[in-house]
Design a protein around this motif. Structure first.
Motif, PDB file in Angstrom:
ATOM      1  N   GLU A 171       1.166 -15.285   8.349  1.00  0.00           N
ATOM      2  CA  GLU A 171       1.005 -14.668   7.035  1.00  0.00           C
ATOM      3  C   GLU A 171      -0.198 -15.257   6.304  1.00  0.00           C
ATOM      4  OE1 GLU A 171       3.640 -13.623   3.083  1.00  0.00           O
ATOM      5  OE2 GLU A 171       4.314 -15.237   4.399  1.00  0.00           O
ATOM      6  N   SER A 192      -2.524 -12.016   6.516  1.00  0.00           N
ATOM      7  CA  SER A 192      -1.894 -11.062   5.589  1.00  0.00           C
ATOM      8  C   SER A 192      -2.904 -10.084   4.983  1.00  0.00           C
ATOM      9  CB  SER A 192      -1.123 -11.787   4.490  1.00  0.00           C
ATOM     10  OG  SER A 192      -1.995 -12.547   3.686  1.00  0.00           O
ATOM     11  N   ARG A 193      -4.082 -10.551   4.569  1.00  0.00           N
ATOM     12  CA  ARG A 193      -5.080  -9.643   3.964  1.00  0.00           C
ATOM     13  C   ARG A 193      -5.554  -8.606   4.992  1.00  0.00           C
ATOM     14  NH1 ARG A 193      -9.789 -12.188   1.138  1.00  0.00           N
ATOM     15  NH2 ARG A 193      -9.904 -10.124   0.257  1.00  0.00           N
ATOM     16  N   MET A 242      -2.712  -6.148   5.617  1.00  0.00           N
ATOM     17  CA  MET A 242      -2.514  -5.285   4.442  1.00  0.00           C
ATOM     18  C   MET A 242      -3.594  -4.208   4.372  1.00  0.00           C
ATOM     19  SD  MET A 242       0.129  -5.611   2.498  1.00  0.00           S
ATOM     20  CE  MET A 242      -0.404  -4.914   0.950  1.00  0.00           C
ATOM     21  N   TYR A 278      -2.629  -0.409   4.287  1.00  0.00           N
ATOM     22  CA  TYR A 278      -2.969   0.336   3.076  1.00  0.00           C
ATOM     23  C   TYR A 278      -3.916   1.506   3.378  1.00  0.00           C
ATOM     24  CZ  TYR A 278      -3.919   1.469  -1.739  1.00  0.00           C
ATOM     25  OH  TYR A 278      -4.022   2.142  -2.921  1.00  0.00           O
ATOM     26  N   GLN A 297       0.938   0.365  -1.882  1.00  0.00           N
ATOM     27  CA  GLN A 297       1.034  -1.092  -1.799  1.00  0.00           C
ATOM     28  C   GLN A 297       2.392  -1.557  -1.266  1.00  0.00           C
ATOM     29  OE1 GLN A 297      -1.833  -2.612  -2.648  1.00  0.00           O
ATOM     30  NE2 GLN A 297      -1.125  -4.643  -2.144  1.00  0.00           N
ATOM     31  N   GLU A 298       3.479  -1.006  -1.795  1.00  0.00           N
ATOM     32  CA  GLU A 298       4.822  -1.440  -1.382  1.00  0.00           C
ATOM     33  C   GLU A 298       5.107  -1.082   0.072  1.00  0.00           C
ATOM     34  OE1 GLU A 298       6.928  -3.493  -3.006  1.00  0.00           O
ATOM     35  OE2 GLU A 298       5.258  -3.623  -4.407  1.00  0.00           O
ATOM     36  N   SER A 325       2.918  -0.698   2.356  1.00  0.00           N
ATOM     37  CA  SER A 325       2.035  -1.555   3.156  1.00  0.00           C
ATOM     38  C   SER A 325       2.652  -2.938   3.333  1.00  0.00           C
ATOM     39  CB  SER A 325       0.661  -1.669   2.500  1.00  0.00           C
ATOM     40  OG  SER A 325       0.048  -0.405   2.425  1.00  0.00           O
ATOM     41  N   LYS A 326       3.197  -3.498   2.258  1.00  0.00           N
ATOM     42  CA  LYS A 326       3.855  -4.808   2.344  1.00  0.00           C
ATOM     43  C   LYS A 326       5.036  -4.748   3.314  1.00  0.00           C
ATOM     44  CE  LYS A 326       2.747  -6.490  -2.285  1.00  0.00           C
ATOM     45  NZ  LYS A 326       3.291  -6.781  -3.630  1.00  0.00           N
ATOM     46  N   GLU A 327       5.788  -3.652   3.248  1.00  0.00           N
ATOM     47  CA  GLU A 327       6.931  -3.470   4.139  1.00  0.00           C
ATOM     48  C   GLU A 327       6.482  -3.479   5.606  1.00  0.00           C
ATOM     49  OE1 GLU A 327       9.965   0.154   5.231  1.00  0.00           O
ATOM     50  OE2 GLU A 327       9.432  -0.104   3.120  1.00  0.00           O
ATOM     51  N   ASN A 348       5.367  -7.036   6.657  1.00  0.00           N
ATOM     52  CA  ASN A 348       6.533  -7.885   6.898  1.00  0.00           C
ATOM     53  C   ASN A 348       7.233  -7.512   8.202  1.00  0.00           C
ATOM     54  OD1 ASN A 348       6.250  -9.550   4.659  1.00  0.00           O
ATOM     55  ND2 ASN A 348       7.347  -8.118   3.331  1.00  0.00           N
ATOM     56  N   THR A 360       0.814  -3.507  13.279  1.00  0.00           N
ATOM     57  CA  THR A 360       0.767  -3.013  11.892  1.00  0.00           C
ATOM     58  C   THR A 360       0.337  -1.559  11.849  1.00  0.00           C
ATOM     59  OG1 THR A 360       0.234  -5.220  11.077  1.00  0.00           O
ATOM     60  CG2 THR A 360      -0.257  -3.383   9.609  1.00  0.00           C
TER      61      THR A 360
END
Length: 186
Positions: free
Chosen positions: A22, A26-27, A30, A34, A40-41, A43-45, A48, A74
């Motif tokens: 992470e 992470s960037r 993401m 994205y 955003q949400e 993408s976070k899901e 993770n 991803t």
């Protein structure tokens, strides 16, 4: 931390592997998510879920390039979520736009005959991409694999948006002709 060290943590089943992944990726992950989802949400899901999938798959897999391995996970998770949420109508995400651009170059795999030839067609497409300059191949991958916007590609390639659009157009036209030249009817 080096990728080899992170992979070793996964192999030891040390939860620190996820924290290190992470922190380092992470960037990057993401951005991939994205560009496909434009949310955003969601993408976070997906990011993770990528960590969980990596935890479950390393071992037995030992990726040679951790960033590519995670990016592929991803991307696939994001595409699956995109399709699930947008079954009836595509939104204006970079993924949807880039897929529309490619539709004229690659056939729809609806017949059994085309499904059987998919691997050979993929090999022909890869052979075409190897004929491109490194810059053209990089721009093509940025647009159609990572779903980067034309504006972003122009910025990091230090060229105008119109030049990027032109290069992508010429690449798609070449891609459209190459499989036909290799014996595929598109």
């Amino acid at each position: 931390m080096w990728d080899e060290e992170i992979i070793a943590l996964y192999q030891k089943r040390d939860e620190q592997a996820i924290k290190e992944t992470e922190q380092k990726y992470s960037r990057y992950l993401m951005k991939i998510a994205y560009n496909i989802l434009s949310d955003q949400e969601d993408s976070k899901e997906c990011v993770n879920e990528t960590y969980l999938k990596a935890w479950r798959s390393i071992p037995p897999h030992e990726p040679k390039v951790l960033s590519a391995y995670l990016g592929k996970i991803t991307r696939q998770l994001s595409i699956d979520l995109f399709r699930m949420k947008n079954r009836e109508k595509r939104k204006g995400s970079e993924y949807a736009i880039s897929i529309c651009e490619l539709e004229e170059c690659v056939p729809d795999n609806t017949t059994a005959e085309l499904v059987a030839d998919t691997k050979l067609l993929a090999e022909a497409i890869n052979a075409y991409l190897r004929t491109l300059s490194p810059q053209a191949r990089s721009i093509f991958a940025a647009r159609y694999y990572f779903s980067d916007s034309v504006k972003d590609i122009a910025a990091y390639c230090k060229m105008s948006e119109s030049k990027v659009k032109s290069l992508l157009y010429r690449t798609r036209q070449g891609l459209k002709k190459y499989p036909t030249k290799e014996g595929y009817d598109i």
